[in-house]
Scaffold this motif. Structure first.
Motif, PDB file in Angstrom:
ATOM      1  N   LEU A 207      11.222   7.076  47.247  1.00 27.16           N
ATOM      2  CA  LEU A 207      12.173   7.497  48.270  1.00 27.16           C
ATOM      3  C   LEU A 207      11.606   8.742  48.946  1.00 27.16           C
ATOM      4  CD1 LEU A 207      15.439   7.114  46.132  1.00 27.16           C
ATOM      5  CD2 LEU A 207      14.275   5.379  47.527  1.00 27.16           C
ATOM      6  N   LYS A 208      10.988   8.554  50.077  1.00 28.29           N
ATOM      7  CA  LYS A 208      10.239   9.635  50.717  1.00 28.29           C
ATOM      8  C   LYS A 208      11.122  10.804  51.141  1.00 28.29           C
ATOM      9  CE  LYS A 208       6.465   6.705  52.377  1.00 28.29           C
ATOM     10  NZ  LYS A 208       5.715   6.218  53.564  1.00 28.29           N
TER      11      LYS A 208
ATOM     12  N   GLY B  31      10.672  15.636  43.719  1.00 25.64           N
ATOM     13  CA  GLY B  31      10.860  15.755  42.275  1.00 25.64           C
ATOM     14  C   GLY B  31      11.261  14.431  41.666  1.00 25.64           C
ATOM     15  N   ILE B  32      12.088  14.485  40.621  1.00 25.25           N
ATOM     16  CA  ILE B  32      12.478  13.255  39.950  1.00 25.25           C
ATOM     17  C   ILE B  32      13.332  12.366  40.845  1.00 25.25           C
ATOM     18  CG2 ILE B  32      12.302  14.206  37.615  1.00 25.25           C
ATOM     19  CD1 ILE B  32      15.392  14.468  37.678  1.00 25.25           C
ATOM     20  N   ALA B  33      14.017  12.955  41.821  1.00 25.04           N
ATOM     21  CA  ALA B  33      14.852  12.165  42.733  1.00 25.04           C
ATOM     22  C   ALA B  33      14.021  11.313  43.683  1.00 25.04           C
ATOM     23  CB  ALA B  33      15.770  13.080  43.527  1.00 25.04           C
ATOM     24  N   ARG B  34      12.725  11.566  43.756  1.00 25.46           N
ATOM     25  CA  ARG B  34      11.855  10.783  44.632  1.00 25.46           C
ATOM     26  C   ARG B  34      11.650   9.362  44.099  1.00 25.46           C
ATOM     27  NH1 ARG B  34       8.212  11.611  48.729  1.00 25.46           N
ATOM     28  NH2 ARG B  34       6.254  10.421  48.683  1.00 25.46           N
ATOM     29  N   CYS B  35      11.947   9.160  42.829  1.00 24.17           N
ATOM     30  CA  CYS B  35      11.787   7.851  42.188  1.00 24.17           C
ATOM     31  C   CYS B  35      13.140   7.143  42.136  1.00 24.17           C
ATOM     32  CB  CYS B  35      11.229   8.020  40.770  1.00 24.17           C
ATOM     33  SG  CYS B  35      10.945   6.470  39.904  1.00 24.17           S
TER      34      CYS B  35
ATOM     35  N   ALA C 133       9.979  -0.349  49.245  1.00 24.97           N
ATOM     36  CA  ALA C 133       8.821   0.370  48.707  1.00 24.97           C
ATOM     37  C   ALA C 133       8.861   0.460  47.183  1.00 24.97           C
ATOM     38  CB  ALA C 133       8.732   1.773  49.310  1.00 24.97           C
ATOM     39  N   THR C 134       8.907  -0.722  46.532  1.00 24.66           N
ATOM     40  CA  THR C 134       8.803  -0.705  45.074  1.00 24.66           C
ATOM     41  C   THR C 134       7.400  -0.248  44.684  1.00 24.66           C
ATOM     42  OG1 THR C 134       8.016  -2.980  44.909  1.00 24.66           O
ATOM     43  CG2 THR C 134      10.415  -2.646  44.894  1.00 24.66           C
ATOM     44  N   PHE C 135       7.274   0.244  43.467  1.00 29.79           N
ATOM     45  CA  PHE C 135       5.945   0.625  42.978  1.00 29.79           C
ATOM     46  C   PHE C 135       4.995  -0.574  43.023  1.00 29.79           C
ATOM     47  CE2 PHE C 135       6.693   4.658  40.215  1.00 29.79           C
ATOM     48  CZ  PHE C 135       7.450   5.211  41.229  1.00 29.79           C
ATOM     49  N   THR C 136       5.504  -1.752  42.688  1.00 28.37           N
ATOM     50  CA  THR C 136       4.659  -2.945  42.725  1.00 28.37           C
ATOM     51  C   THR C 136       4.107  -3.179  44.125  1.00 28.37           C
ATOM     52  OG1 THR C 136       5.886  -3.981  40.914  1.00 28.37           O
ATOM     53  CG2 THR C 136       4.612  -5.435  42.341  1.00 28.37           C
ATOM     54  N   HIS C 137       4.973  -3.086  45.114  1.00 32.79           N
ATOM     55  CA  HIS C 137       4.557  -3.290  46.508  1.00 32.79           C
ATOM     56  C   HIS C 137       3.537  -2.237  46.921  1.00 32.79           C
ATOM     57  CE1 HIS C 137       4.923  -4.613  50.656  1.00 32.79           C
ATOM     58  NE2 HIS C 137       5.188  -3.380  51.040  1.00 32.79           N
ATOM     59  N   LEU C 138       3.790  -0.999  46.540  1.00 27.47           N
ATOM     60  CA  LEU C 138       2.872   0.082  46.902  1.00 27.47           C
ATOM     61  C   LEU C 138       1.524  -0.085  46.211  1.00 27.47           C
ATOM     62  CD1 LEU C 138       5.404   3.045  46.756  1.00 27.47           C
ATOM     63  CD2 LEU C 138       4.440   1.998  48.821  1.00 27.47           C
ATOM     64  N   LEU C 139       1.538  -0.490  44.957  1.00 25.25           N
ATOM     65  CA  LEU C 139       0.286  -0.722  44.232  1.00 25.25           C
ATOM     66  C   LEU C 139      -0.515  -1.853  44.868  1.00 25.25           C
ATOM     67  CD1 LEU C 139       1.688  -0.310  40.633  1.00 25.25           C
ATOM     68  CD2 LEU C 139      -0.071   1.138  41.659  1.00 25.25           C
TER      69      LEU C 139
END
Length: 336
Positions: A199-200, A204-208, A95-101
């Motif tokens: 990271l579901k 907070g910041i740990a979600r990234c 689940a990279t940001f690129t993939h999610l976008l």
């Protein structure tokens, strides 16, 4: 599935994993190779294979542990034999940001998650308590020379590359004099949506989740902000860039906004210059021509950043030495 080599199999079994069931992942821009271990269809470990005692592997281990200690989500180190070039890490999934976008995720929400991480990292009182080299003049200029050594010969073969390199480097040395002295942040250096994950299970910041930070140095805070908001691989609107900059500065508290923005535009120009050279090198040296698809965007960003950073001596020199250089790659023809 991919069969591991004898040494790799011995390493993973010593860490408590079976030697079977590993799948090779597609290669990226780095020389490292990755293998994924799945159990019951669920990914749970990655084996990173690189050169023995590679400096970037040792740095990766140090920075990963440091970020985790600060409360950020770097992959947990499950086992390592840096002397063999093997590192076993927690697998964050796909689940990279690129993939999610690409799947239609909320762009603003993801980018705000990322900028919040940078603001928190740059504000953390212990972030600089790690023994890393400075992002000073030497690495900054080494990166600049990639443009002279790879882009110029590829697209302007009649230009004397050595002479161009000498003059180009001298101009950049003058431009980078002040920013090369910054020691205000842990700079991850490749902070963009390909290297960020959701990271579901965290908040907070740990979600990234953070990837690809082994080249980290201590330098100017604006570098990673520019890397995120002026992405070489995807378009980011000016409106979103402004929104993210405002959000970052609001979280950082009192700071010299004018100085930060001067650093931001300067380092954006420096980074785009470097990336233009790297993308040509990836094509020519490493046989990865797909990176040239992004080169027109990089050159447009560089052209704009040179203006925003008031780097007229550099832009004037480039215009004279490399006529119409911003359009050099618009045809997307792979350089010979």
């Amino acid at each position: 599935m991919t069969a591991l080599g004898p040494e790799q199999a011995s390493f993973v079994t010593s860490a408590g994993f079976a030697a079977e069931g590993w799948k090779a992942l597609p290669a990226d821009a780095s020389p490292r190779r990755y293998f994924r271990k799945s159990v019951g269809g669920q990914a749970n470990a990655l084996l990173m294979v690189t050169e023995p005692d590679a400096p970037d592997t040792l740095a990766y281990l140090d920075i990963a542990r440091h970020l985790s200690a600060l409360g950020f989500s770097a992959p947990h180190i499950l086992a390592d034999r840096a002397d063999l070039g093997f590192v076993l890490v927690e697998d964050f999934g796909d689940a990279t940001f690129t993939h999610l976008l690409d799947q239609g995720a909320d762009e603003t929400a993801l980018y705000e998650q990322a900028i919040d991480v940078l603001a928190a990292l740059h504000s953390h009182s212990c972030a600089l308590q790690i023994g890393l080299p400075a992002y000073d003049m030497a690495p900054l200029l080494d990166e600049i020379t990639l443009f002279a050594d790879w882009f110029v010969p590829a697209y302007f073969p009649n230009v004397d590359a050595a002479d161009f390199r000498q003059q180009f480097t001298a101009l950049w040395r003058d431009a980078l004099h002040s920013v090369a002295q910054r020691r205000e942040a842990l700079v991850l250096r490749d902070f963009h949506v390909d290297n960020l994950m959701i990271l579901k299970q965290h908040s907070g910041i740990a979600r990234c989740g953070l990837l690809d930070f082994q080249d980290g140095l201590i330098g100017a805070a604006a570098y990673d902000v520019a890397s995120l908001t002026q992405d070489a691989r995807r378009d980011v609107s000016g409106e979103l860039e402004t929104r993210l900059l405002d959000r970052y500065m609001a979280q950082r508290g009192p700071m010299d906004r004018a100085q930060f923005m001067a650093d931001f535009h300067l380092l954006a120009a420096q980074r785009h210059t470097k990336i233009a050279g790297i993308f040509v090198r990836l094509c020519q040296r490493d046989g990865k021509p797909r990176y040239l698809d992004h080169l027109p965007r990089v050159l447009r960003l560089l052209d704009a950043a040179l203006t925003q950073a008031n780097l007229s001596p550099i832009s004037d020199f480039m215009a004279a030495a490399l006529p119409d250089w911003p359009n050099a790659a618009l045809a997307k023809v792979s350089p010979k």
